[in-house]
Structure formats: C-alpha cells, structure tokens
Scaffold this active site. Structure first.
Site, PDB file in Angstrom:
ATOM      1  N   CYS A 103     -38.317  14.593 -15.599  1.00  0.00           N
ATOM      2  CA  CYS A 103     -39.784  14.676 -15.415  1.00  0.00           C
ATOM      3  C   CYS A 103     -40.183  14.744 -13.946  1.00  0.00           C
ATOM      4  O   CYS A 103     -41.322  15.080 -13.627  1.00  0.00           O
ATOM      5  CB  CYS A 103     -40.467  13.491 -16.082  1.00  0.00           C
ATOM      6  SG  CYS A 103     -40.076  13.357 -17.818  1.00  0.00           S
TER       7      CYS A 103
ATOM      8  N   HIS B  99     -47.503  12.629 -12.945  1.00  0.00           N
ATOM      9  CA  HIS B  99     -46.790  13.089 -14.138  1.00  0.00           C
ATOM     10  C   HIS B  99     -47.497  12.503 -15.358  1.00  0.00           C
ATOM     11  O   HIS B  99     -47.851  11.315 -15.381  1.00  0.00           O
ATOM     12  CB  HIS B  99     -45.329  12.631 -14.077  1.00  0.00           C
ATOM     13  CG  HIS B  99     -44.615  12.786 -15.385  1.00  0.00           C
ATOM     14  ND1 HIS B  99     -44.687  13.944 -16.134  1.00  0.00           N
ATOM     15  CD2 HIS B  99     -43.841  11.913 -16.100  1.00  0.00           C
ATOM     16  CE1 HIS B  99     -43.973  13.776 -17.237  1.00  0.00           C
ATOM     17  NE2 HIS B  99     -43.465  12.566 -17.250  1.00  0.00           N
TER      18      HIS B  99
ATOM     19  N   ASN C 111     -46.525  14.765 -23.275  1.00  0.00           N
ATOM     20  CA  ASN C 111     -45.616  14.717 -22.126  1.00  0.00           C
ATOM     21  C   ASN C 111     -44.792  16.007 -22.096  1.00  0.00           C
ATOM     22  O   ASN C 111     -44.016  16.263 -23.016  1.00  0.00           O
ATOM     23  CB  ASN C 111     -44.708  13.489 -22.270  1.00  0.00           C
ATOM     24  CG  ASN C 111     -43.757  13.306 -21.106  1.00  0.00           C
ATOM     25  OD1 ASN C 111     -43.528  14.225 -20.324  1.00  0.00           O
ATOM     26  ND2 ASN C 111     -43.185  12.119 -20.996  1.00  0.00           N
TER      27      ASN C 111
HETATM   28  O1  UT7 Z   1     -41.829  11.091 -18.966  1.00  0.00           O
HETATM   29  C1  UT7 Z   1     -40.823  10.208 -18.635  1.00  0.00           C
HETATM   30  C2  UT7 Z   1     -41.303   8.824 -18.443  1.00  0.00           C
HETATM   31  N1  UT7 Z   1     -41.746   8.269 -19.700  1.00  0.00           N
HETATM   32  C3  UT7 Z   1     -42.548   7.228 -19.699  1.00  0.00           C
HETATM   33  O2  UT7 Z   1     -42.965   6.786 -18.663  1.00  0.00           O
HETATM   34  C4  UT7 Z   1     -42.902   6.584 -21.024  1.00  0.00           C
HETATM   35  C5  UT7 Z   1     -43.013   5.088 -20.839  1.00  0.00           C
HETATM   36  N2  UT7 Z   1     -43.204   4.354 -22.101  1.00  0.00           N
HETATM   37  C6  UT7 Z   1     -44.351   4.432 -22.809  1.00  0.00           C
HETATM   38  O3  UT7 Z   1     -45.243   5.221 -22.497  1.00  0.00           O
HETATM   39  C7  UT7 Z   1     -44.525   3.492 -23.972  1.00  0.00           C
HETATM   40  O4  UT7 Z   1     -43.508   2.507 -23.944  1.00  0.00           O
HETATM   41  C8  UT7 Z   1     -44.524   4.197 -25.362  1.00  0.00           C
HETATM   42  C9  UT7 Z   1     -45.786   5.010 -25.549  1.00  0.00           C
HETATM   43  C10 UT7 Z   1     -43.328   5.106 -25.492  1.00  0.00           C
HETATM   44  C11 UT7 Z   1     -44.470   3.147 -26.498  1.00  0.00           C
HETATM   45  O5  UT7 Z   1     -45.573   2.255 -26.374  1.00  0.00           O
HETATM   46  P1  UT7 Z   1     -45.348   0.672 -26.385  1.00  0.00           P
HETATM   47  O6  UT7 Z   1     -46.661   0.056 -26.301  1.00  0.00           O
HETATM   48  O7  UT7 Z   1     -44.351   0.351 -25.309  1.00  0.00           O
HETATM   49  O8  UT7 Z   1     -44.745   0.435 -27.827  1.00  0.00           O
HETATM   50  P2  UT7 Z   1     -43.346  -0.208 -28.254  1.00  0.00           P
HETATM   51  O9  UT7 Z   1     -42.246   0.761 -28.090  1.00  0.00           O
HETATM   52  O10 UT7 Z   1     -43.207  -1.544 -27.622  1.00  0.00           O
HETATM   53  O11 UT7 Z   1     -43.603  -0.452 -29.797  1.00  0.00           O
HETATM   54  C12 UT7 Z   1     -44.612  -1.372 -30.245  1.00  0.00           C
HETATM   55  C13 UT7 Z   1     -44.689  -1.265 -31.741  1.00  0.00           C
HETATM   56  C14 UT7 Z   1     -43.357  -1.403 -32.454  1.00  0.00           C
HETATM   57  O12 UT7 Z   1     -43.580  -2.088 -33.684  1.00  0.00           O
HETATM   58  P3  UT7 Z   1     -43.203  -3.637 -33.850  1.00  0.00           P
HETATM   59  O13 UT7 Z   1     -41.740  -3.717 -33.538  1.00  0.00           O
HETATM   60  O14 UT7 Z   1     -44.059  -4.347 -32.809  1.00  0.00           O
HETATM   61  O15 UT7 Z   1     -43.587  -3.924 -35.242  1.00  0.00           O
HETATM   62  C15 UT7 Z   1     -42.976   0.026 -32.747  1.00  0.00           C
HETATM   63  O16 UT7 Z   1     -42.128   0.151 -33.870  1.00  0.00           O
HETATM   64  O17 UT7 Z   1     -45.204   0.018 -32.114  1.00  0.00           O
HETATM   65  C16 UT7 Z   1     -44.320   0.627 -33.050  1.00  0.00           C
HETATM   66  N3  UT7 Z   1     -44.360   2.074 -32.845  1.00  0.00           N
HETATM   67  C17 UT7 Z   1     -45.210   2.862 -33.501  1.00  0.00           C
HETATM   68  N4  UT7 Z   1     -46.151   2.612 -34.423  1.00  0.00           N
HETATM   69  C18 UT7 Z   1     -46.865   3.661 -34.879  1.00  0.00           C
HETATM   70  C19 UT7 Z   1     -43.590   2.815 -32.022  1.00  0.00           C
HETATM   71  N5  UT7 Z   1     -43.948   4.100 -32.110  1.00  0.00           N
HETATM   72  C20 UT7 Z   1     -44.943   4.158 -33.034  1.00  0.00           C
HETATM   73  C21 UT7 Z   1     -45.703   5.214 -33.563  1.00  0.00           C
HETATM   74  N6  UT7 Z   1     -46.653   4.905 -34.467  1.00  0.00           N
HETATM   75  N7  UT7 Z   1     -45.540   6.496 -33.163  1.00  0.00           N
END
Ligand code: UT7
Length: 315
Positions: free
Chosen positions: A113, A241, A271
């Site tokens: 990225c 980005h 993204n």
């Molecule tokens: O481009 C390269 C650089 N990339 C980045 O900088 C991305 C950085 N990371 C992020 O933007 C975020 O971490 C994400 C958007 C990828 C994820 O958001 P988050 O708030 O960190 O969510 P998480 O991974 O901690 O998941 C929280 C909850 C989980 O459920 P439980 O375990 O709390 O019950 C996941 O299973 O959200 C759940 N979850 C979803 N729920 C509905 C994960 N993906 C989804 C989804 N829909 N698509």
C-alpha cells in the site's frame, strides 16, 4: 537542488460496484458494521477488465492532463502487487498499450500500500540519469482476484483501481525528500505467493495493523516535514492512503487539519492499496482542489510492513 514535480494525473476504476448490501449475501456482515468500522460503502471490482486495461486508461488520462506525449517518457514504474502476469511486468504492458518508446525503462515495484511512494522516490532517482525528463508513475491493483471469501474481516475491504502521475525532473525543482521504510513481517498483512501451495489470497490481522497505522502516520508526517524544513501550515493538502476512514480521522484530529485540506474517497473505492494515493490525487486535480503550485503531503502504510511519505509539488 534537483527533483520531480507532478505535471498531470489520471485514474480509472472498473464500472462494476460491489455494495455493502451485495456483500451481506456472501458473508455474515452488515452495512452498519462495514460503514462504522471502515467508512466503506462501495468498491469497484473488475469483471472483464484486466489490470493492464486499468493502467492504460489511467496513464492516457495522466498524459493528456500533463500535455506530455508518450515519446517524451523516459521511465515507467507500476507500483502493484496484483499484476496480470508475474512476467511480463505491468509496466511493459503500459509501454505496449500507451506507445512509450522502446528504450523506456519499464518495471514493476512492490511496496504494497506504500508502493506509490516507493515508486515516486525511485522515479526521482531514475530521471536524474535519464535523457528524457518525464516519467510515468502508476499505482494499480486488482485485489478483487485475491479476496478470501471465507474471511469476513478482509473480504469487505478491498477494491480495484489505477491512478497515474506524469512527473517531470529538473535541476530547478526541490526533491520530494521521500521517507520510506519497512519492518519485515510475513504474518500481519499480505497476499500469499509462490511459497504457498494454494492460490494467492489476502490475509490480515486487522487490529495490530490498525495500531501500526495510527503510529506510523503521525511519525511519517513529523519526519517528512522536518526533512523538508516545513510545518503543517506549509502544506496545501494532505493525502492519506485510504485503508480505513478512522485512521484518517485520527490524523486529521491530531494535526487539526481543516476540512478543505484533506479528502477521503474510501467510501466509494474501499482500500485499493498502491492505487489509493494516486486515485485521490487524480480526483482532487479533476475537481481543481490541487493544481499548479500546490504542495501536497502524501502518507502511505501497509503490507511489508511498509511506510512512506513525501512532500510533492504540482508544476
Ligand atoms: O492498507 C493496508 C493497511 N491496512 C490497514 O491499515 C487496516 C487496519 N485495520 C483495520 O482497518 C481494522 O482492524 C478492520 C477494519 C480490518 C477491522 O476492524 P476492527 O474494529 O479492528 O475489528 P476486529 O477485527 O477487531 O473485529 C471485531 C469484531 C469481531 O467479532 P468478535 O470477535 O468481537 O465477536 C469480528 O469477528 O467484528 C467482527 N467482524 C465483522 N463483523 C461483521 C470482523 N469483520 C466483520 C465484518 N462484518 N465484515
């Protein structure tokens, strides 16, 4: 003194839009979760278009906007991790499709990225030694081909697009003083390749990558401003980005960047990795929000883990 300035921008995204609603039919997710956690509403996915098609369209638009003929280009770099072929490079296909001279230096570069920033720095160095002083820097991705549809944490994030910049090198211009780096890591974020038996797929541990990003962005801004002897007030526009709207919002709050000095298109594109920064730049140029004389701070971060920043000017 010597460096590059941007003369013209272009971009292309395939017409097919995947909405959050479309994704709810494939995985257990919701428009509410995707919107609040990422800021994404839609993303473009290639159907019949190829990576080369996107590069060609973005490059032609950038050349037209720059008023530069293909014969004037001395080097072409495509920042990408999703080319149509591992060989020939995407840049070789741009040479063919856009009609660049046969002695144009054409190659791909994988900085994930942050790739567009790695490519801009490389172009600045290359053009210093080139008999022709214009270069074509493209960021292009077809990430839709590498989505793991079993992983709701990543499959909702990524889209396809290409952005292109025509740059000119001159002894009269300031360097972009690019700041680039990496923390070698193969677990946090990437796309699998030859070391894996299965077809390539995107993987990411979202939370640690988010923490890395919110640390890397302000660090990059501080370092690149110091390197250029500038302050936040000297910057006309900030281009981040587009990985997550929350990452951009945190930086905007920290530096008190006014609304008219930053831009988000993540809502429409998702993204797009190496394509995200040039796509934003091209939309801004199209809207007349950046142009001749604008000084723009670019910040990228992503797989590698890589980071990059630069202060670029429009001619
Ligand atoms: O481009 C390269 C650089 N990339 C980045 O900088 C991305 C950085 N990371 C992020 O933007 C975020 O971490 C994400 C958007 C990828 C994820 O958001 P988050 O708030 O960190 O969510 P998480 O991974 O901690 O998941 C929280 C909850 C989980 O459920 P439980 O375990 O709390 O019950 C996941 O299973 O959200 C759940 N979850 C979803 N729920 C509905 C994960 N993906 C989804 C989804 N829909 N698509």
């Amino acid at each position: 003194m010597s460096g590059i300035k941007i003369c013209g921008m272009g971009h292309y995204a395939p017409p097919k839009l995947m909405t959050n609603e479309d994704l709810t039919k494939i995985v257990d997710t919701s428009d509410e979760w995707i919107t609040t956690r990422t800021g994404i509403k839609t993303r473009h996915h290639c159907v019949e278009e190829t990576h080369a098609d996107m590069c060609r369209e973005a490059a032609r638009m950038a050349l037209k906007n720059a008023g530069v003929a293909p014969e004037e280009i001395g080097a072409c770099i495509v920042a990408t991790l999703t080319p149509d072929y591992l060989a020939p490079s995407a840049a070789c296909l741009v040479q063919r499709d856009v009609g660049l001279p046969n002695d144009t230096v054409c190659f791909d570069l994988n900085g994930a990225c942050s790739g567009f920033l790695f490519a801009m720095h490389t172009m600045e160095c290359l053009l210093a030694a080139s008999p022709r002083k214009y270069g074509l820097v493209i960021g292009a991705e077809m990430l839709s081909r590498f989505i793991n549809w079993q992983d709701r944490g990543t499959c909702v994030l990524f889209g396809d697009a290409a952005g292109a910049a025509v740059v000119e090198w001159s002894e009269e211009y300031e360097s972009i003083h690019a700041l680039l780096g990496c923390h070698g890591d193969s677990d946090m974020l990437g796309v699998t390749g030859a070391g894996h038996a299965d077809p390539p797929q995107i993987f990411m541990h979202g939370q640690p990558v988010f923490k890395f990003a919110v640390t890397a962005v302000p660090w990059c801004i501080d370092q690149v401003l110091a390197r250029n002897g500038r302050t936040v007030d000297d910057v006309d526009f900030f281009v981040f980005h587009q990985a997550n709207a929350r990452i951009i919002d945190l930086a905007v709050r920290k530096y008190r960047i006014p609304e008219e000095k930053y831009y988000k298109n993540i809502e429409r594109y998702g993204n797009t990795s190496a394509a995200s920064i040039p796509t934003v730049l091209s939309e801004l140029a199209q809207q007349g929000r950046v142009g001749s004389g604008s000084r723009v701070l670019l910040v990228g971060f992503g797989g590698g883990l890589t980071w990059g920043a630069a202060l670029v000017e429009f001619k």
